[in-house]
Structures are given as C-alpha cells and as structure tokens.
Design a protein around this motif. Structure first.
Motif, PDB file in Angstrom:
ATOM      1  N   LEU A   1       0.844  -1.158   0.041  1.00  0.00           N
ATOM      2  CA  LEU A   1       0.206   0.010  -0.088  1.00  0.00           C
ATOM      3  C   LEU A   1       0.785   1.360  -0.092  1.00  0.00           C
ATOM      4  CD1 LEU A   1      -2.835  -0.717   2.431  1.00  0.00           C
ATOM      5  CD2 LEU A   1      -2.944  -0.288  -0.091  1.00  0.00           C
ATOM      6  N   LEU A   2       1.847   1.152   0.951  1.00  0.00           N
ATOM      7  CA  LEU A   2       2.780   2.510   0.817  1.00  0.00           C
ATOM      8  C   LEU A   2       3.532   2.701  -0.378  1.00  0.00           C
ATOM      9  CD1 LEU A   2       4.815   2.053   4.571  1.00  0.00           C
ATOM     10  CD2 LEU A   2       3.383   3.860   3.476  1.00  0.00           C
ATOM     11  N   SER A   3       4.043   1.635  -1.077  1.00  0.00           N
ATOM     12  CA  SER A   3       4.639   1.755  -2.114  1.00  0.00           C
ATOM     13  C   SER A   3       3.573   2.271  -3.398  1.00  0.00           C
ATOM     14  CB  SER A   3       5.567   0.572  -2.818  1.00  0.00           C
ATOM     15  OG  SER A   3       4.531  -0.541  -3.120  1.00  0.00           O
ATOM     16  N   ALA A   4       2.426   1.676  -3.533  1.00  0.00           N
ATOM     17  CA  ALA A   4       1.533   1.945  -4.379  1.00  0.00           C
ATOM     18  C   ALA A   4       1.037   3.589  -4.225  1.00  0.00           C
ATOM     19  CB  ALA A   4      -0.069   1.373  -3.944  1.00  0.00           C
ATOM     20  N   GLY A   5       1.147   4.342  -2.841  1.00  0.00           N
ATOM     21  CA  GLY A   5       0.925   5.533  -2.546  1.00  0.00           C
ATOM     22  C   GLY A   5       2.008   6.534  -3.371  1.00  0.00           C
ATOM     23  N   ALA A   6       3.222   5.769  -3.620  1.00  0.00           N
ATOM     24  CA  ALA A   6       4.463   6.257  -4.044  1.00  0.00           C
ATOM     25  C   ALA A   6       4.381   6.260  -5.621  1.00  0.00           C
ATOM     26  CB  ALA A   6       5.607   6.133  -3.307  1.00  0.00           C
ATOM     27  N   MET A   7       3.481   5.487  -6.218  1.00  0.00           N
ATOM     28  CA  MET A   7       3.688   4.962  -7.535  1.00  0.00           C
ATOM     29  C   MET A   7       3.201   6.126  -8.521  1.00  0.00           C
ATOM     30  SD  MET A   7       2.310   1.040  -7.836  1.00  0.00           S
ATOM     31  CE  MET A   7       1.388   1.426  -9.276  1.00  0.00           C
ATOM     32  N   ALA A   8       3.917   6.263  -9.610  1.00  0.00           N
ATOM     33  CA  ALA A   8       3.643   7.540 -10.589  1.00  0.00           C
ATOM     34  C   ALA A   8       2.188   7.118 -10.883  1.00  0.00           C
ATOM     35  CB  ALA A   8       4.610   7.135 -11.660  1.00  0.00           C
ATOM     36  N   LYS A   9       1.548   8.433 -11.301  1.00  0.00           N
ATOM     37  CA  LYS A   9       0.110   8.124 -11.980  1.00  0.00           C
ATOM     38  C   LYS A   9       0.400   8.388 -13.398  1.00  0.00           C
ATOM     39  CE  LYS A   9      -4.248  10.498 -12.466  1.00  0.00           C
ATOM     40  NZ  LYS A   9      -4.687   9.469 -13.073  1.00  0.00           N
ATOM     41  N   ASP A  10      -0.167   7.280 -14.142  1.00  0.00           N
ATOM     42  CA  ASP A  10       0.002   7.308 -15.418  1.00  0.00           C
ATOM     43  C   ASP A  10      -0.974   7.971 -16.278  1.00  0.00           C
ATOM     44  OD1 ASP A  10       1.901   5.189 -15.585  1.00  0.00           O
ATOM     45  OD2 ASP A  10       0.530   3.508 -16.114  1.00  0.00           O
ATOM     46  N   LEU A  11      -0.584   8.874 -16.924  1.00  0.00           N
ATOM     47  CA  LEU A  11      -1.557   9.871 -17.716  1.00  0.00           C
ATOM     48  C   LEU A  11      -1.547   9.125 -19.282  1.00  0.00           C
ATOM     49  CD1 LEU A  11      -0.819  13.321 -16.572  1.00  0.00           C
ATOM     50  CD2 LEU A  11      -2.678  11.928 -15.753  1.00  0.00           C
ATOM     51  N   ARG A  12      -2.603   8.789 -19.586  1.00  0.00           N
ATOM     52  CA  ARG A  12      -2.809   8.054 -20.958  1.00  0.00           C
ATOM     53  C   ARG A  12      -3.084   9.101 -21.961  1.00  0.00           C
ATOM     54  NH1 ARG A  12      -7.035   4.522 -21.324  1.00  0.00           N
ATOM     55  NH2 ARG A  12      -5.799   2.883 -22.577  1.00  0.00           N
TER      56      ARG A  12
ATOM     57  N   GLU B   1       9.399  15.715 -19.626  1.00  0.00           N
ATOM     58  CA  GLU B   1       9.763  16.913 -18.719  1.00  0.00           C
ATOM     59  C   GLU B   1       8.742  16.842 -17.632  1.00  0.00           C
ATOM     60  OE1 GLU B   1      10.413  20.664 -20.783  1.00  0.00           O
ATOM     61  OE2 GLU B   1      10.648  21.480 -18.989  1.00  0.00           O
ATOM     62  N   LEU B   2       7.576  16.073 -17.954  1.00  0.00           N
ATOM     63  CA  LEU B   2       6.551  16.212 -16.644  1.00  0.00           C
ATOM     64  C   LEU B   2       7.087  15.325 -15.646  1.00  0.00           C
ATOM     65  CD1 LEU B   2       4.029  16.987 -15.361  1.00  0.00           C
ATOM     66  CD2 LEU B   2       2.824  15.313 -16.886  1.00  0.00           C
ATOM     67  N   LYS B   3       7.383  14.089 -16.022  1.00  0.00           N
ATOM     68  CA  LYS B   3       7.986  13.105 -15.252  1.00  0.00           C
ATOM     69  C   LYS B   3       9.146  13.578 -14.379  1.00  0.00           C
ATOM     70  CE  LYS B   3       9.098   8.237 -15.316  1.00  0.00           C
ATOM     71  NZ  LYS B   3       9.511   7.046 -16.019  1.00  0.00           N
ATOM     72  N   GLU B   4      10.056  14.159 -15.112  1.00  0.00           N
ATOM     73  CA  GLU B   4      11.377  14.734 -14.486  1.00  0.00           C
ATOM     74  C   GLU B   4      10.734  15.869 -13.237  1.00  0.00           C
ATOM     75  OE1 GLU B   4      14.311  15.880 -16.963  1.00  0.00           O
ATOM     76  OE2 GLU B   4      14.980  17.397 -15.520  1.00  0.00           O
ATOM     77  N   ARG B   5       9.970  16.989 -13.719  1.00  0.00           N
ATOM     78  CA  ARG B   5       9.419  18.005 -12.895  1.00  0.00           C
ATOM     79  C   ARG B   5       8.928  17.663 -11.921  1.00  0.00           C
ATOM     80  NH1 ARG B   5       8.551  23.151 -15.439  1.00  0.00           N
ATOM     81  NH2 ARG B   5       7.029  23.799 -13.830  1.00  0.00           N
ATOM     82  N   SER B   6       8.011  16.588 -12.023  1.00  0.00           N
ATOM     83  CA  SER B   6       6.951  16.129 -10.849  1.00  0.00           C
ATOM     84  C   SER B   6       7.800  15.203  -9.867  1.00  0.00           C
ATOM     85  CB  SER B   6       5.725  15.414 -11.341  1.00  0.00           C
ATOM     86  OG  SER B   6       6.106  14.328 -12.262  1.00  0.00           O
ATOM     87  N   GLY B   7       9.002  14.887  -9.944  1.00  0.00           N
ATOM     88  CA  GLY B   7       9.793  14.051  -9.385  1.00  0.00           C
ATOM     89  C   GLY B   7       9.263  12.597  -9.599  1.00  0.00           C
ATOM     90  N   GLY B   8       8.755  12.218 -10.888  1.00  0.00           N
ATOM     91  CA  GLY B   8       8.410  10.897 -10.797  1.00  0.00           C
ATOM     92  C   GLY B   8       6.758  10.598 -10.367  1.00  0.00           C
ATOM     93  N   LYS B   9       5.959  11.815 -10.012  1.00  0.00           N
ATOM     94  CA  LYS B   9       4.639  11.733  -9.817  1.00  0.00           C
ATOM     95  C   LYS B   9       3.590  11.212 -10.831  1.00  0.00           C
ATOM     96  CE  LYS B   9       1.171  14.208  -7.570  1.00  0.00           C
ATOM     97  NZ  LYS B   9       0.923  15.342  -6.723  1.00  0.00           N
ATOM     98  N   TYR B  10       4.052  11.796 -12.268  1.00  0.00           N
ATOM     99  CA  TYR B  10       3.068  11.553 -13.405  1.00  0.00           C
ATOM    100  C   TYR B  10       4.063  10.943 -14.263  1.00  0.00           C
ATOM    101  CZ  TYR B  10       0.019  14.912 -11.241  1.00  0.00           C
ATOM    102  OH  TYR B  10      -0.766  15.185 -10.366  1.00  0.00           O
ATOM    103  N   ASP B  11       3.411   9.927 -15.086  1.00  0.00           N
ATOM    104  CA  ASP B  11       4.282   9.180 -16.276  1.00  0.00           C
ATOM    105  C   ASP B  11       3.151   9.466 -17.211  1.00  0.00           C
ATOM    106  OD1 ASP B  11       5.708   7.633 -17.720  1.00  0.00           O
ATOM    107  OD2 ASP B  11       5.897   6.081 -16.229  1.00  0.00           O
TER     108      ASP B  11
END
Ligand code: BEZ
Length: 327
Positions: free
Chosen positions: A18-29, A50-60
């Motif tokens: 659950l913890l790692s899921a919380g930190a997982m990137a959100k895929d944007l299709r 650039e979004l992946k980098e700027r968001s620290g991996g929050k969005y993919d």
C-alpha cells in the motif's frame, strides 16, 4: 513459522504494498491519431518526459499514437468520461462540438505557419479554450500548428471551376465541408492514410492535405497537380479530461498546462523548418507545384465568411487580430 507470525508477515507485506502504491507514478494516458514519428506525437513524448522529471516521478505520460485508442471522436468521448486522461488532436474534432473553433479554419486567416503560431497564442484563440469545460467536458491546455493546407488533384486545376463536381478527400468537419461545398466539390471524408489507394482507384479526384502528408505518404505519385494554396491553418489542441483535471492539485494543473503549452509551441519552429525542407525535396523530385492565392477562389471566400461570421462569433475578433500580425 507460527500462525500469528505468518499473519503478521502478511499484514506487513500488504502495508508495504500500500505504501509503495501511494508513491507510484500516476499514468496519464495520452492519445493521438497521427503516427509515433509525427511531430505532434514527438511533442507529446517530450512533454511527458519533462513532466516526469519536473514532478519527481509523480506523473508518467503514456503516449498512444496512430489511433490505437480509436478515432478523435472516440477519444473525445473517452476524455469526457475520464476513461482517457489526455489527447493531442486536430482542432477539427473540437470544432464539431463548439462552433467558435470553426473560425480557426477561416480561409486565409493567416499567411503561414509562423503567423498561425502567433494567432493561436493571441487573446481570442486562448479565450476560446475557456468554453471547453462547459461545452465539451474537457480542458483545453493549448494549441500547436501543422503545415498549411493545400490541394493535390488528379485533374488539371488551372481554374477554380475545375473543382466543381470533383470528389475531394477532406477531414470531415463543418468549416472544411462548407469550403468544398461552395466550390461545388463532393467532399469525401477519409483518413489521410487511405488516400494513396483512393487516388489510384478513382475513389477520389483530389485531396485536401498539407506538404508533409503529400511528401511522406508519396501522394504526389498518384496525382500531378499540386495547388499550393496555403488556404487554411490546421491546429492541434492539447486536451485533458475535465474529470481527471478536477482531481488534480492546483500546482500539478499549472505544471501540466505549462509543459503542454511549451511543447505544443515548439511545433511552430518545427513546421517552419520542415515545410522549407519538404518544399526543397518536392522540387528536387520534379513535382510541379503551382502556388495560388485567395484570388484563385473568387467569390467562394466571401460566401464562406458570411456563413461563418454567423456560426462562429469569434471569427470577427480573429480577423482583427490577424490583421495586426507580423508578416
Ligand atoms: C488530416 O486529416 O489531414 C490530418 C490529420 C492529422 C494531422 C494532420 C492532418
């Protein structure tokens, strides 16, 4: 291992998951109908990186090119339900839902790709984006350009009257349908990828396209008259699902909007250069290109204008802004 220890281990692993899921990137299709090699797909890819980098991996951002998620009409429906997060699509599809966007396709609104980029960043075009959440359930993040439109015909087109009664492939949406109807053509909706064979077997007599499509799809092998009319711009629009947008924190929305605009904006410089390069390749291949201007189309342009000033009130403001653009 004792039963209680086993149970504790299972609980610990579940908690870790659950913890790692919380930190997982959100895929944007993100969907597009153009191939992965097309400049619009490359802009989407660069935006995602650039979004992946700027968001620290929050969005993919996961890019689905070449119509893998269906037609643009289908993708717009998916954006509305939240089944799709983002799309870069022709503004044609949006114009099917919100008539003001049809004004962007006014014949001879701009001279070239550079002016198209300026006008799309202007007050009127940007203001039109505000209509999208209420009227189409999507958020308009920004615009980019493609090449200027021209005609490739399999019949001599020395006079505009030659287009009368001919079957011309178009991207089907009202401003372009009106343009070809006023020219007396039978407009034939068809994905541009089908045009090569359709020209060969007489299903169509001509095609509304741009220099890039004509060259990359080798359409010039099937029709010999290139009318370089540059009669319309053909913008791409970056969209996000209204439902997905509503769930994002404000700072993430700002970042996604900023990066989408930045990468869509790069298309102006890209097309300025690529149009010049393609022109040179076409000349070298010995394809005869005939430049024509607004005078070629005679009264048709005025008739189109009268129809669209009523359908799309933004047209008057766009014309005023366009008159002040740098040449
Ligand atoms: C077209 O239908 O002509 C088209 C579609 C996507 C990108 C550029 C052109």
């Amino acid at each position: 291992m004792k039963k209680t220890t086993k149970l504790l281990c299972a609980l610990c692993s579940a908690a870790a998951l659950l913890l790692s899921a919380g930190a997982m990137a959100k895929d944007l299709r993100l969907g597009l109908v153009v191939p992965g090699t097309h400049a619009w797909s490359q802009a989407a890819q660069a935006m995602g990186e650039e979004l992946k980098e700027r968001s620290g991996g929050k969005y993919d951002v996961v890019v689905f090119p070449a119509g893998q998620l269906g037609s643009e009409a289908r993708m717009l429906q998916q954006l509305q339900t939240g089944a799709l997060d983002m799309a870069f699509m022709t503004t044609a599809e949006v114009a099917n839902r919100v008539p003001d966007f049809g004004a962007l396709f006014a014949p001879y609104l701009v001279h070239d790709v550079a002016q198209a980029g300026q006008l799309l960043n202007g007050k009127t075009a940007q203001g039109m984006l505000d209509q999208l959440p209420a009227k189409a359930g999507v958020v308009g993040l920004g615009y980019g350009v493609a090449g200027m439109r021209l005609m490739l015909n399999a019949f001599p087109t020395d006079d505009v009257k030659a287009i009368n009664g001919r079957k011309i492939r178009i991207t089907p949406f009202p401003p372009v349908q009106d343009f070809y109807r006023l020219l007396g053509a039978a407009s034939t909706p068809m994905p541009v990828t089908d045009v090569y064979d359709a020209l060969a077997n007489g299903q169509v007599d001509g095609v509304d396209a741009d220099l890039e499509l004509l060259w990359k799809l080798r359409l010039y092998e099937r029709a010999k008259t290139v009318l370089q009319s540059n009669h319309m711009m053909f913008p791409v629009i970056g969209l996000m699902s209204g439902r997905v947008w509503a769930q994002l924190p404000q700072e993430d929305r700002s970042m996604i909007r900023e990066l989408t605009r930045k990468h869509l904006d790069t298309l102006t410089a890209h097309y300025e250069k690529s149009e010049a390069d393609t022109q040179a390749s076409i000349d070298q291949a010995g394809v005869k290109v005939t430049p024509v201007g607004p005078e070629f189309f005679g009264d048709t342009l005025q008739q189109w204008e009268e129809i669209w000033l009523k359908k799309a009130p933004a047209l008057a403001d766009l014309r005023r802004e366009a008159a002040d653009l740098k040449p």
